[in-house]
Design an enzyme around this catalytic site. Structure first.
Site, PDB file in Angstrom:
ATOM      1  N   LYS A   1       4.192   0.905   9.749  1.00  0.00           N
ATOM      2  CA  LYS A   1       4.354   2.127   8.957  1.00  0.00           C
ATOM      3  C   LYS A   1       3.787   3.326   9.686  1.00  0.00           C
ATOM      4  O   LYS A   1       4.302   4.429   9.547  1.00  0.00           O
ATOM      5  CB  LYS A   1       3.658   1.945   7.601  1.00  0.00           C
ATOM      6  CG  LYS A   1       4.550   1.240   6.591  1.00  0.00           C
ATOM      7  CD  LYS A   1       3.957   1.296   5.203  1.00  0.00           C
ATOM      8  CE  LYS A   1       3.059   0.111   4.968  1.00  0.00           C
ATOM      9  NZ  LYS A   1       2.566   0.016   3.593  1.00  0.00           N
TER      10      LYS A   1
ATOM     11  N   ARG B   1       4.860 -12.378  10.088  1.00  0.00           N
ATOM     12  CA  ARG B   1       5.591 -11.172   9.709  1.00  0.00           C
ATOM     13  C   ARG B   1       6.900 -11.080  10.481  1.00  0.00           C
ATOM     14  O   ARG B   1       7.050 -11.680  11.543  1.00  0.00           O
ATOM     15  CB  ARG B   1       4.737  -9.926   9.902  1.00  0.00           C
ATOM     16  CG  ARG B   1       4.289  -9.648  11.308  1.00  0.00           C
ATOM     17  CD  ARG B   1       3.657  -8.253  11.410  1.00  0.00           C
ATOM     18  NE  ARG B   1       2.647  -7.997  10.410  1.00  0.00           N
ATOM     19  CZ  ARG B   1       2.607  -6.905   9.637  1.00  0.00           C
ATOM     20  NH1 ARG B   1       3.513  -5.965   9.764  1.00  0.00           N
ATOM     21  NH2 ARG B   1       1.653  -6.738   8.759  1.00  0.00           N
TER      22      ARG B   1
ATOM     23  N   GLU C   1       0.870  -1.162   0.000  1.00  0.00           N
ATOM     24  CA  GLU C   1       0.000   0.000   0.000  1.00  0.00           C
ATOM     25  C   GLU C   1       0.915   1.223   0.000  1.00  0.00           C
ATOM     26  O   GLU C   1       1.807   1.317   0.853  1.00  0.00           O
ATOM     27  CB  GLU C   1      -0.877  -0.011   1.254  1.00  0.00           C
ATOM     28  CG  GLU C   1      -1.900   1.087   1.239  1.00  0.00           C
ATOM     29  CD  GLU C   1      -2.744   1.135   2.509  1.00  0.00           C
ATOM     30  OE1 GLU C   1      -2.697   0.186   3.314  1.00  0.00           O
ATOM     31  OE2 GLU C   1      -3.439   2.155   2.675  1.00  0.00           O
TER      32      GLU C   1
HETATM   33  P1  ATP Z   1       2.292  -2.014   8.152  1.00  0.00           P
HETATM   34  O1  ATP Z   1       1.504  -2.808   9.132  1.00  0.00           O
HETATM   35  O2  ATP Z   1       3.704  -1.755   8.540  1.00  0.00           O
HETATM   36  O3  ATP Z   1       1.595  -0.780   7.666  1.00  0.00           O
HETATM   37  P2  ATP Z   1       1.269  -3.394   5.904  1.00  0.00           P
HETATM   38  O4  ATP Z   1       1.086  -4.857   5.984  1.00  0.00           O
HETATM   39  O5  ATP Z   1       0.071  -2.566   6.029  1.00  0.00           O
HETATM   40  O6  ATP Z   1       2.433  -2.985   6.909  1.00  0.00           O
HETATM   41  P3  ATP Z   1       1.587  -3.290   3.096  1.00  0.00           P
HETATM   42  O7  ATP Z   1       2.093  -2.183   2.274  1.00  0.00           O
HETATM   43  O8  ATP Z   1       0.153  -3.638   3.000  1.00  0.00           O
HETATM   44  O9  ATP Z   1       1.992  -2.963   4.583  1.00  0.00           O
HETATM   45  O10 ATP Z   1       2.477  -4.583   2.886  1.00  0.00           O
HETATM   46  C1  ATP Z   1       2.794  -5.130   1.641  1.00  0.00           C
HETATM   47  C2  ATP Z   1       3.159  -6.567   1.814  1.00  0.00           C
HETATM   48  O11 ATP Z   1       4.249  -6.695   2.707  1.00  0.00           O
HETATM   49  C3  ATP Z   1       2.007  -7.349   2.400  1.00  0.00           C
HETATM   50  O12 ATP Z   1       1.862  -8.543   1.653  1.00  0.00           O
HETATM   51  C4  ATP Z   1       2.417  -7.612   3.808  1.00  0.00           C
HETATM   52  O13 ATP Z   1       1.910  -8.832   4.254  1.00  0.00           O
HETATM   53  C5  ATP Z   1       3.944  -7.611   3.723  1.00  0.00           C
HETATM   54  N1  ATP Z   1       4.527  -7.173   4.994  1.00  0.00           N
HETATM   55  C6  ATP Z   1       4.308  -6.020   5.643  1.00  0.00           C
HETATM   56  N2  ATP Z   1       4.979  -5.975   6.806  1.00  0.00           N
HETATM   57  C7  ATP Z   1       5.654  -7.145   6.898  1.00  0.00           C
HETATM   58  C8  ATP Z   1       6.537  -7.722   7.878  1.00  0.00           C
HETATM   59  N3  ATP Z   1       6.860  -7.079   9.007  1.00  0.00           N
HETATM   60  N4  ATP Z   1       7.047  -8.948   7.631  1.00  0.00           N
HETATM   61  C9  ATP Z   1       6.725  -9.604   6.499  1.00  0.00           C
HETATM   62  N5  ATP Z   1       5.911  -9.125   5.554  1.00  0.00           N
HETATM   63  C10 ATP Z   1       5.373  -7.910   5.738  1.00  0.00           C
HETATM   64 MG    MG Z   2      -1.510  -3.605   4.502  1.00  0.00          MG
END
Ligand code: ATP
Ligand code: MG
Length: 564
Positions: free
Chosen positions: A272, A262, A37
């Site tokens: 984020k 994760r 995102e």
């Molecule tokens: P955050 O919670 O930090 O905002 P998010 O999951 O909302 O992270 P996205 O941009 O949606 O962030 O993530 C893109 C991809 O990266 C998704 O498939 C998510 O599952 C993966 N991802 C995000 N954070 C992690 C992490 N700490 N470890 C492994 N994969 C991750």
């Molecule tokens: Mg997300």
């Protein structure tokens, strides 16, 4: 080769992929995606997901898309899109021509929603957000049906069209899936598919005033792109029944969602939202601050893509949330930099040394090894002259036991140069040592005494008149606690910020071979660690970031484990 044996060594996701190839489930295709995102910069957790998705595709002759999951106009910005593209590329992955945006599918998603309304699987609901929450029930009590649940298909189609046309204010209506308000899975209790939001989207501008929710949109994105394995993190496990329900109701291509744990890393935060706070409240100097766990921060700090990929390989993937010791990441960085970094000499806290028996105008070019780990890296010349700088820490006027470096009357080796002996200590009015007077032994040129006499220390140094002034930034963990979220009541994670995470040294001296160092160049400063030229560095002002120290706590931990 015994395939059952080779798949046994694969992680559980790769096992699923291998099994699917064997049974020809997807017609031999492997197609994954990385779907960030664009609401922030990528961090090391994303690197894990990137390595996993692109890695699995590459290993199986498959494809991996880069897709921006840009369904929320409020938090998203074009700046993040550029940064994400740069970071994934820098990590070494290629999506070829498959860069997609969820917002490009908005029309198709809308048509799919119309299809569900026509099937009686979705309805327009006039409850507001708070009422929806009340009606949802709890884990222990079932929800209540919305009073709008039994609207006719015609009325729903009419209202949904008018939602799109902008007739209703924000939050006044939603489109919801008609599933089961008594489902034990709260995600299945008539989840919202569209909400009204009069907001300008960075790509679709003001074309839309209704936006799809993650749960509705994500499966459709995967389906439209003909993804085979939709890999996401564990918190979406409870959403999988909904992912499946939407795609089954529509009867469209249906990828398999697979969840993994994760990455969490000690001494840092990964959300984020929190990283955004650090940037907005100027607790760090931007998303690419070298203390940040972001890819761009790590790049600026001097981490190589190879070391990040190796770290991701080592941690593997599994189904249980845990926290990885940041020392493992730093270990991977050291191992990689050790192989590739040229060695140079730099003095961070200079102390002047005058060699009294060395002629004032004389300059010798001494040969220094560029990388003992890599003979092909060759040698270079470093100038030696009467006035030198050594590290302030390498001298003590009254050395305690076990301090083997320079002290009054003591002889040490200057690396690649000579043995020197300290004869006289000059102090300023405050009693601070400002200059050492030494003599050198001409017979020890190159660093060895022909009579076989030994010294207990070898110091790095630079020639005072030849060295270049530089700024050096030293970094420590961003937080003082292993788990920054472990806070006293009334405090937030920022109360655990490490006040000493950045130390800036402004009058360092580096050897003249670094004169043309371009941003991003990596070096080992002998005895001090690995350093990288900062992007703000210029010919007029050299700036280096310390990537990691030479000390490797992880190697110690490993050794102790092996010896057990
Ligand atoms: P955050 O919670 O930090 O905002 P998010 O999951 O909302 O992270 P996205 O941009 O949606 O962030 O993530 C893109 C991809 O990266 C998704 O498939 C998510 O599952 C993966 N991802 C995000 N954070 C992690 C992490 N700490 N470890 C492994 N994969 C991750
Ligand atoms: Mg997300």
């Amino acid at each position: 080769m015994d395939t059952s044996d080779s798949t046994a060594k694969l992680d559980f996701i790769r096992q699923i992929v291998a099994e699917d190839l064997k049974t020809n489930k997807w017609g031999g295709r492997v197609h994954t995606r990385f779907p960030p995102e664009p609401n922030g910069f990528l961090h090391i957790g994303h690197a894990k997901a990137i390595c996993l998705n692109f890695g699995i595709a590459a290993e199986n002759n498959g494809l991996c898309n880069l897709r921006f999951d840009d369904t929320n106009p409020i938090k998203e910005e074009a700046e993040y899109i550029d940064a994400i593209i740069e970071d994934v590329r820098w990590l070494g992955f290629d999506w070829q021509d498959r860069l997609y945006y969820a917002s490009d599918y908005f029309e198709q998603m809308y048509q799919y929603a119309v299809q569900l309304i026509k099937k009686g699987n979705a309805y327009v609901c006039d409850l507001n957000a708070e009422q929806i929450r009340e009606y949802r029930g709890t884990l222990t009590t079932p929800g209540k049906n919305s009073p709008y649940r039994n609207r006719s298909v015609e009325e729903n189609l009419d209202l949904f069209e008018r939602m799109r046309a902008g007739e209703f204010p924000d939050g006044s209506r939603t489109l919801r899936a008609k599933i089961d308000m008594a489902s034990p899975n709260l995600n299945m209790r008539d989840p919202v598919m569209y909400r009204i939001l009069h907001a300008t989207h960075h790509r679709t501008d003001d074309k839309w005033c209704i936006y799809p929710t993650y749960d509705w949109a994500h499966g459709l994105e995967d389906s439209i792109e003909k993804i085979t394995h939709s890999i996401c993190t564990l918190e979406f496990e409870n959403h999988r029944p909904l992912y499946d329900w939407f795609l089954d109701q529509l009867g469209v291509h249906h990828p398999q969602q697979i969840e993994f744990a994760r990455l969490n890393l000690s001494y840092t935060v990964m959300s984020k939202r929190k990283l955004q706070q650090l940037v907005q409240e100027a607790k760090v100097n931007g998303w690419d601050d070298p203390r940040m766990p972001t890819i761009s921060g790590m790049r600026r700090r001097g981490y190589s893509p190879e070391s990040i990929r190796e770290f991701c390989r080592r941690i593997g993937v599994n189904k249980f949330n845990s926290t990885v010791d940041i020392a493992l990441l730093e270990h991977c960085v050291r191992q990689d930099l050790n192989k590739r970094s040229p060695r140079v000499m730099a003095v961070l806290r200079p102390l002047k040394v005058i060699i009294d028996n060395y002629r004032k105008e004389k300059v010798e070019e001494l040969e220094a090894v560029n990388n003992p780990e890599d003979p092909s890296a060759g040698t270079r010349k470093v100038p030696f002259s009467q006035e030198l700088y050594i590290e302030r820490d390498d001298f003590m006027e009254e050395p305690p036991k076990k301090f083997y470096r320079l002290a009054p009357g003591r002889e040490v080796r200057l690396r690649y140069a000579y043995f020197i002996t300290c004869n006289n200590v000059i102090k300023n009015a405050d009693g601070q040592v400002i200059e050492l007077h030494c003599t050198y032994d001409p017979a020890t040129r190159g660093g060895d005494a022909p009579d076989g006499r030994k010294v207990k220390a070898t110091l790095h140094w630079v020639s005072a008149h030849h060295a270049i002034e530089a700024e050096v930034r030293l970094y420590d963990h961003l937080f003082t606690k292993e788990n920054p979220d472990d806070v006293e009541q009334g405090n937030d994670f920022k109360s655990n910020l490490n006040p000493n995470s950045l130390e800036t040294l402004v009058s360092c001296r580096v050897e003249p071979s670094l004169a043309g160092a371009t941003p991003g160049s990596r070096y080992q400063f002998e005895r001090l660690g690995y350093f990288c030229t900062d992007p703000d560095s210029s010919a007029g002002k050299l700036i280096f970031n310390r990537t990691v120290t030479l000390r490797d706590p992880w190697a110690k931990i490993q050794k102790a484990q092996q010896n057990r």
